[in-house]
Design a protein around this motif. Structure first.
Motif, PDB file in Angstrom:
ATOM      1  N   LEU A 176       3.167  -1.206   2.364  1.00  0.00           N
ATOM      2  CA  LEU A 176       1.819  -1.433   1.854  1.00  0.00           C
ATOM      3  C   LEU A 176       1.774  -1.101   0.373  1.00  0.00           C
ATOM      4  CD1 LEU A 176      -0.391   0.202   4.652  1.00  0.00           C
ATOM      5  CD2 LEU A 176       0.150  -2.208   4.362  1.00  0.00           C
ATOM      6  N   TYR A 231      -0.411  -0.186  -3.116  1.00  0.00           N
ATOM      7  CA  TYR A 231      -1.552   0.711  -3.317  1.00  0.00           C
ATOM      8  C   TYR A 231      -2.869  -0.003  -3.027  1.00  0.00           C
ATOM      9  CZ  TYR A 231       0.596   5.022  -4.872  1.00  0.00           C
ATOM     10  OH  TYR A 231       1.276   6.214  -4.897  1.00  0.00           O
ATOM     11  N   PHE A 273      -3.172  -0.425   0.844  1.00  0.00           N
ATOM     12  CA  PHE A 273      -3.442   0.859   1.497  1.00  0.00           C
ATOM     13  C   PHE A 273      -4.869   1.315   1.228  1.00  0.00           C
ATOM     14  CE2 PHE A 273      -3.390   5.593   1.191  1.00  0.00           C
ATOM     15  CZ  PHE A 273      -3.294   5.841   2.558  1.00  0.00           C
ATOM     16  N   TRP A 319      -7.396  -0.605   3.310  1.00  0.00           N
ATOM     17  CA  TRP A 319      -7.366  -0.121   4.700  1.00  0.00           C
ATOM     18  C   TRP A 319      -8.147   1.186   4.826  1.00  0.00           C
ATOM     19  CZ3 TRP A 319      -2.258   1.657   7.510  1.00  0.00           C
ATOM     20  CH2 TRP A 319      -2.508   1.810   8.879  1.00  0.00           C
ATOM     21  N   LEU A 333       1.915   5.597   9.280  1.00  0.00           N
ATOM     22  CA  LEU A 333       1.042   5.195   8.181  1.00  0.00           C
ATOM     23  C   LEU A 333      -0.433   5.387   8.528  1.00  0.00           C
ATOM     24  CD1 LEU A 333       2.769   1.977   6.780  1.00  0.00           C
ATOM     25  CD2 LEU A 333       3.456   4.365   6.622  1.00  0.00           C
ATOM     26  N   ALA A 349      -3.779   6.885   6.285  1.00  0.00           N
ATOM     27  CA  ALA A 349      -4.948   6.032   6.056  1.00  0.00           C
ATOM     28  C   ALA A 349      -6.220   6.720   6.533  1.00  0.00           C
ATOM     29  CB  ALA A 349      -4.764   4.693   6.767  1.00  0.00           C
TER      30      ALA A 349
END
Length: 608
Positions: free
Chosen positions: A68, A70, A73, A76, A103, A107
């Motif tokens: 991912l 930046y 991410f 998300w 991940l 997040a």
């Protein structure tokens, strides 16, 4: 300590030219570490959004199958933040989070930080009463649990104070591709986030340094885990000290992270260091010594986060092709022992070891900014190392009632002044916070945080870690509360008294558990049954490996166990007349300890 460990002013000055290119970043780090205004709008969310602006298309997170940027991410995390907000999560809401390293967990933590909500980072190895205690302690508004940990969380449902606790489930898979089907009674968090906005919520601009960011569980000397408050201000200080001043990573770097994300080392030190430079994090579920170098090769990792035990595991591995000419140039962590420091650096070609010292609850941190060997480094905070009476377990006060500092090279208790610049956020329980404060230290009315650790001054504001005080020892990178283990052993049939303490095994980091037991009359030790009981009731790192059977248990006038003699004798049959037992690696039984086994342990025949 060797004479080479002492840092003279001349030696310090001779090291400075090599660091001149890093000076701007180091000064930037000192700025963040020294901010006094706790109402300032700086936070983890701010650091993430700043990294996105500066490195929108650079990798932020990766694992074996995903990468991912930046921007991806952050979008998300924003969708999750808006979803949490729609579910009633607000500034100051407490959310219990229990997922393994993937991940999704980062997040979720990023999303909560954008709202000013507080993530209680549940230890994924906790079970039963300990896990229930950790949840009840922080009174969460909701819990977010990964499917991989659904079973242990569900088992404590009837022990929770809030039976109506909001429950949000996260599938154990790539949730960006498939959110999965949540079990009955659980909300599917990733489905809720699917159609939310991708813009930064306005809440993130309002989060202040004084606001809590994480609740991190720490084992103390009082038994069950305590929840220490890690504020955004403390996170920003780490972002500056470790990220800008210490490592100075950039957007071409990849930090390989195997440390669990319920640890401060992972979510504050390593994540902060990555965000400070726009570097990527390559995340692995659990550390594997055999997979370490192939992973480093796959990700072209330039840095990794460590604890001392991890480094020892790597040294114990036979050389492999993947470690030759590897891409690593630096590492950040704590607990690297002087006995293996030089060997590790030389074998793996590591240029920079950013050893640090910090605690989740404390107000001080040291960072090995100037890359000296065998030191936790330098601290800009106001601290002192004071004389300490180990036998009576207390700081030594003068005739006037004040503490006095040790000489250079002399071990003593590390304390740090509590001030507006270096505040002490403490624990969720105010009485636990007050117990960690020393007052009237050098003058009437002053207040200092008691770290509970022995350190020594080696010159030029650099220190060297010596040992941990009190009824806590460290094994497998975890703090173990002797009181907690004593309580568990005390519930085992036939045990009258249980005294737990840490002992050293040659060639290992920290101290493993040893228990001195007094059995009820007529009772005999069933080593296999005891091993099964410990496996069921305690995390592996907390279960004692040595047992000593006592006829009597000595206590002080205040009924505290006298552990000094027990610790000194350890598990040496030459010093102990009582029956001794050991649980060897991979064994499901405690077997009698004899001189031959003791010699084998001294010669490091077994790998613990």
């Amino acid at each position: 300590m060797t004479p080479d460990d002492l840092i003279s002013p001349l030696r310090f000055l001779s090291r400075l030219p090599v660091h001149l290119p890093r000076v701007p970043r180091m000064l930037q780090g000192l700025y963040y570490a020294g901010i006094r205004n706790r109402d300032k709008n700086l936070s983890l969310a701010w650091a993430l959004e700043r990294a996105v602006q500066q490195n929108p298309d650079r990798p932020a997170l990766m694992d074996e199958g995903r990468l991912l940027t930046y921007t991806q991410f952050n979008r998300w995390a924003n969708r999750l933040a808006w979803a949490f907000k729609a579910e009633g999560i607000r500034h100051g809401s407490v959310v219990a989070v229990m997922l393994e390293n993937r991940l999704e967990v980062l997040a979720i933590l990023a999303a909560l930080s954008k709202l000013g909500a507080v993530a209680a980072l549940l230890n994924t190895t906790q079970r039963g009463k300990v896990l229930a205690h950790s949840v009840n302690l922080v009174k969460p508004d909701i819990a977010v649990v990964g499917d991989e940990l659904l079973a242990p969380f569900s088992e404590i449902a009837d022990q929770l104070d809030n039976r109506a606790l909001g429950r949000y489930w996260v599938a154990d898979q790539d949730c960006l591709a498939d959110a999965g089907q949540s079990p009955d009674g659980w909300n599917n968090l990733m489905v809720l986030a699917r159609r939310q906005a991708e813009s930064n919520p306005p809440d993130s601009a309002k989060v202040r340094m004084k606001d809590p960011c994480f609740l991190i569980y720490t084992s103390g000397t009082t038994g069950l885990p305590k929840a220490s408050i890690l504020s955004h201000g403390k996170w920003i200080k780490a972002y500056g000290g470790f990220g800008h001043s210490g490592l100075t990573l950039n957007n071409q770097d990849v930090l390989y992270l195997t440390l669990p994300c319920y640890h401060n080392n992972a979510v504050t030190v390593c994540w902060g260091a990555a965000l400070a430079g726009g570097a990527a994090i390559a995340l692995r579920r659990k550390f594997s010594a055999s997979a370490f170098w192939p992973d480093v090769q796959r990700y072209r990792a330039t840095c990794f986060g460590y604890i001392g035990e991890l480094c020892r595991y790597l040294l114990n591995q036979p050389p492999c092709p993947a470690e030759q000419d590897n891409s690593l140039r630096c590492m950040i962590g704590n607990g690297l022992r002087p006995s293996i420091w030089a060997e590790f650096k030389q074998r793996f070609g590591i240029e920079q070891i950013t050893e640090f010292y910090a605690s989740s609850e404390g107000n001080i941190g040291f960072t090995n900014v100037f890359n000296f060997d065998n030191t936790v480094g330098f601290s800009p905070a106001t601290y002192a190392i004071v004389r300490y009476d180990l036998e009576n377990d207390r700081a030594i006060r003068t005739a006037k009632g004040f503490l006095e500092k040790t000489r250079k090279g002399e071990p003593g208790l590390l304390i740090s002044e509590i001030s507006a610049k270096w505040p002490f956020d403490g624990y969720t329980d105010p009485s636990k916070s007050e117990a960690a404060i020393l007052r009237d230290v050098f003058k009437k009315g002053d207040a200092w945080f008691n770290t509970g650790d022995l350190m020594r001054d080696i010159g030029c504001k650099h220190t060297q870690f010596v040992d941990r005080l009190g009824d806590t020892f460290r094994w497998k990178g975890e703090n173990v509360s002797t009181t907690e283990v004593e309580n568990v052993l005390g519930s085992y049939p036939g045990v009258e008294d249980a005294v737990v303490y840490g002992v050293e095994i040659p060639g290992t980091n920290g101290r493993c558990g040893m228990a001195a037991l007094r059995l009820q009359p007529g009772q005999a030790l069933d080593g296999e049954a005891l091993a099964r009981f410990l496996d069921r009731e305690l995390p592996a790192y907390a279960a004692p490996l040595f047992i000593r059977l006592l006829r009597e248990v000595e206590t002080t006038g205040t009924f505290k166990y006298k552990k000094t003699d027990l610790k000194q004798a350890g598990y040496d049959p030459q010093q102990v007349g009582d029956p001794l037992y050991v649980r060897l690696p991979g064994s499901s039984n405690f077997q009698p300890m004899n001189s031959e086994l003791h010699t084998a342990l001294e010669q490091q025949t077994y790998r613990f």
